[in-house]
Motif scaffolding. Structure first.
Motif, PDB file in Angstrom:
ATOM      1  N   ASN A 450      -4.495  -1.066  -7.223  1.00  0.00           N
ATOM      2  CA  ASN A 450      -4.955   0.567  -7.327  1.00  0.00           C
ATOM      3  C   ASN A 450      -5.780   0.822  -8.230  1.00  0.00           C
ATOM      4  O   ASN A 450      -5.827   0.155  -9.336  1.00  0.00           O
ATOM      5  N   PRO A 451      -6.776   1.840  -8.071  1.00  0.00           N
ATOM      6  CA  PRO A 451      -7.891   1.978  -8.719  1.00  0.00           C
ATOM      7  C   PRO A 451      -7.472   2.703 -10.066  1.00  0.00           C
ATOM      8  O   PRO A 451      -8.295   2.652 -11.024  1.00  0.00           O
ATOM      9  N   GLN A 452      -6.403   3.391  -9.988  1.00  0.00           N
ATOM     10  CA  GLN A 452      -5.817   4.098 -11.249  1.00  0.00           C
ATOM     11  C   GLN A 452      -4.522   4.306 -11.432  1.00  0.00           C
ATOM     12  O   GLN A 452      -3.763   4.245 -10.162  1.00  0.00           O
ATOM     13  N   HIS A 467      -2.061  -6.096 -10.202  1.00  0.00           N
ATOM     14  CA  HIS A 467      -3.704  -6.231 -10.511  1.00  0.00           C
ATOM     15  C   HIS A 467      -4.419  -7.625 -10.481  1.00  0.00           C
ATOM     16  O   HIS A 467      -3.526  -8.428 -11.593  1.00  0.00           O
ATOM     17  N   ASN A 468      -4.995  -8.326  -9.716  1.00  0.00           N
ATOM     18  CA  ASN A 468      -5.615  -9.475  -9.839  1.00  0.00           C
ATOM     19  C   ASN A 468      -6.884  -9.387  -8.993  1.00  0.00           C
ATOM     20  O   ASN A 468      -6.902  -9.297  -7.832  1.00  0.00           O
ATOM     21  N   THR A 469      -8.079  -9.576  -9.813  1.00  0.00           N
ATOM     22  CA  THR A 469      -9.276  -9.561  -9.169  1.00  0.00           C
ATOM     23  C   THR A 469      -9.577 -10.551  -8.031  1.00  0.00           C
ATOM     24  O   THR A 469     -10.236 -10.088  -6.919  1.00  0.00           O
ATOM     25  N   ASN A 470      -9.028 -11.891  -8.261  1.00  0.00           N
ATOM     26  CA  ASN A 470      -9.401 -12.779  -7.079  1.00  0.00           C
ATOM     27  C   ASN A 470      -8.435 -12.674  -6.240  1.00  0.00           C
ATOM     28  O   ASN A 470      -8.926 -12.995  -4.864  1.00  0.00           O
ATOM     29  N   ASP A 500       1.866 -17.538  -7.446  1.00  0.00           N
ATOM     30  CA  ASP A 500       1.804 -18.142  -8.785  1.00  0.00           C
ATOM     31  C   ASP A 500       2.066 -17.064  -9.859  1.00  0.00           C
ATOM     32  O   ASP A 500       2.407 -17.388 -11.085  1.00  0.00           O
ATOM     33  N   GLN A 501       1.200 -16.023  -9.638  1.00  0.00           N
ATOM     34  CA  GLN A 501       1.621 -14.746 -10.673  1.00  0.00           C
ATOM     35  C   GLN A 501       2.913 -14.119 -10.729  1.00  0.00           C
ATOM     36  O   GLN A 501       2.952 -13.384 -11.471  1.00  0.00           O
TER      37      GLN A 501
END
Length: 539
Positions: A450-452, A467-470, A500-501
């Motif tokens: 989510n952006p915010q 949140h995970n960029t990859n 895994d996260q």
């Protein structure tokens, strides 16, 4: 231009208070159990209240979709293996850049009100789906589409912002069903109670929240229905549905509890049908909470839960342990790993994150105990409260204090989707059951960042603020790669990262179980829990 035909494998009103139905009306069976009049009645756990494919989509879920798919057709549809096959479109192609899709439409088809089916009917409907003011239910599925236009009377062209691998999945979804433009204009806001499509059945009578009766469409373009009448009846409790089935007052029932399977199988007049579902149960872990921002804590929680014991005790073995963020029947699913029950691993990981048991057996860090609130809907899921209680007990053995906040299902969804600062839970019992099939869309819905955090989560169901960029990169690549093999490869990488996260406590995928009278043939049971009876017949 790549060509796709039948062999394609691209997979793509609030409810009024109702009292328990006491009387069933006339029996479907005449004396001696012989079918009377070619009528098949389905006892459903969820009431049907609206039947427009536009706007908020057929209500409620999944029963509204099941009825809608008997009334309407889309351009394409799923077969039992969740592969795409033609429906109102006979062929389609996609441009080399993956953005322009061209559909050849079936000739000679009419809507049930006599309106001819043509390209303009498709354009009129789909343009409403890409308008966020009109499509309040599934706009996220249609948002990548930039334009729909008729090239001629029987050719439609759909253009997307970027390549969109899930487009065929969206077109096979309930929101891709196509209504009569004449009926939509005639009925206006009342159209959801007066559905008109091109499907094998058309509406005869509708008591929203109670019963829907359909009759065979004599002008249907495809194989003519074997049934004369198809009835959808709301029967809210499982025991009432089972009693109605055993007495012959209904022919098919959905949402069969696992503890009743043996009883039903023992009856010579009843057959049980089941398939592995797309629904995956998890305990969602809200990363807006500081304690749950540690991946070691989230992994420890996974090792502290004995999933096989829950499956055996509460699902009689009719479920499979999760091994991916996507259920095993989802196109693009890969086995991402496992979190076997291991209290010792859980203790080690908690310690690595700084949490140690105090003299009371509670995990403590800097004078604070690890205390988490689990949000639980009171009746959304079979055995839902029992699942939550079992996990509460197992986590407490690991030193985690868990408080259950059991809330009405009607308010549960709104409590999930709030700005992070307004949320009052750290965990939530979650049984995501997608009405769409594509794994890329499921990952977007649940795990795209989510952006915010100051607004409701725009990713619809990423209410845990994962949140995970990859993961975002690979989810987007899977969504924007039309080649199915390459798309699946990207999707698998995203699944592995999220697994895994330990974004959730991964639990299990239950079986979809229905029961039917032994003289019923041809009922289709799809992994997304849809029970489709339009192809059924009575022997």
């Amino acid at each position: 231009m790549k060509r796709f035909t039948r062999s394609s494998t691209i997979a793509a009103a609030s409810l009024a208070s109702l009292s328990l139905i006491a009387g069933w009306g006339a029996s479907t069976y005449a004396k001696g159990g012989v079918p009377a009049g070619g009528t098949l009645t389905i006892g459903q756990a969820v009431a049907i209240t609206a039947l427009s494919p536009q706007g908020f989509q057929p209500e409620g879920y999944p029963s509204g979709y099941e009825a809608a798919m008997a009334i309407y057709n889309g351009l394409v549809q799923f077969n039992n293996k969740l592969q795409i096959k033609p429906s109102l479109a006979t062929h389609w192609s996609v441009s080399p850049n993956g953005r322009v899709w061209t559909f050849d439409l079936r000739h000679g088809v009419k809507f049930q009100d006599g309106t001819p089916f043509n390209a303009q009917a498709v354009v009129d409907d789909f343009r409403s789906m890409i308008n966020p003011k009109l499509d309040t239910g599934e706009y996220v599925l249609w948002e990548p589409v930039t334009s729909i236009k008729a090239l001629n009377n029987y050719t439609v062209q759909i253009t997307t912002k970027t390549p969109y691998s899930a487009l065929l999945d969206v077109l096979a979804h309930g929101s891709g069903l196509i209504p009569s433009p004449t009926a939509v204009k005639k009925w206006g806001s009342k159209y959801p109670l007066h559905p008109v499509g091109t499907g094998p059945f058309m509406m005869k009578s509708f008591q929203p929240g109670t019963q829907l009766t359909l009759t065979a469409n004599p002008q249907y373009w495809g194989p003519k229905p074997s049934l004369k009448t198809l009835v959808f009846k709301y029967i809210p409790t499982s025991q009432s549905r089972i009693a109605a089935l055993e007495s012959g007052q209904v022919d098919v029932i959905d949402s069969v509890p696992t503890q009743n399977v043996a009883q039903l199988k023992a009856s010579p007049n009843i057959r049980v049908q089941m398939t592995q579902s797309l629904q995956e149960f998890t305990i969602a872990l809200n990363e807006a909470d500081p304690a749950l921002q540690s991946v070691k804590v989230r992994q420890a929680l996974n090792y502290a839960v004995d999933k096989p014991a829950i499956i055996k005790a509460l699902y009689d073995g009719y479920a499979a342990s999760a091994n991916s963020p996507l259920a095993g029947t989802t196109p693009g699913h890969i086995k991402s790993g496992s979190y076997p029950y291991s209290p010792s691993k859980a203790t080690k990981l908690f310690a690595q994150a700084g949490w140690h048991k105090n003299s009371h057996g509670q995990l403590s860090k800097n004078g604070q105990t690890l205390s988490l609130t689990m949000l639980v809907p009171n009746d959304a899921y079979t055995n839902g409260t029992l699942i939550a209680q079992a996990i509460q007990s197992q986590l407490q053995q690991a030193g985690v204090t868990v408080k259950l906040d059991v809330v009405p299902t009607a308010s549960f969804w709104g409590l999930l989707r709030q700005p992070a600062a307004q949320q009052t839970f750290q965990m939530a019992l979650w049984g995501f059951n997608p009405s769409f099939i594509a794994g890329s869309l499921q990952m977007v819905d649940e795990f795209r960042s989510n952006p915010q955090s100051s607004a409701n989560p725009p990713a619809i169901w990423n209410y845990i603020w994962y949140h995970n960029t990859n993961a975002d990169i690979y989810i987007q690549k899977a969504l924007e790669t039309v080649n199915p093999q390459r798309s699946a490869s990207y999707l698998g990488r995203a699944e592995k990262i999220v697994w895994d996260q330990a974004a959730d406590i991964w639990l299990f995928t239950p079986k979809v179980i229905v029961a039917e009278r032994s003289n019923v043939k041809g009922v289709r049971l799809l992994p997304n829990t849809f029970v489709l009876a339009q192809t059924a017949r009575l022997k």
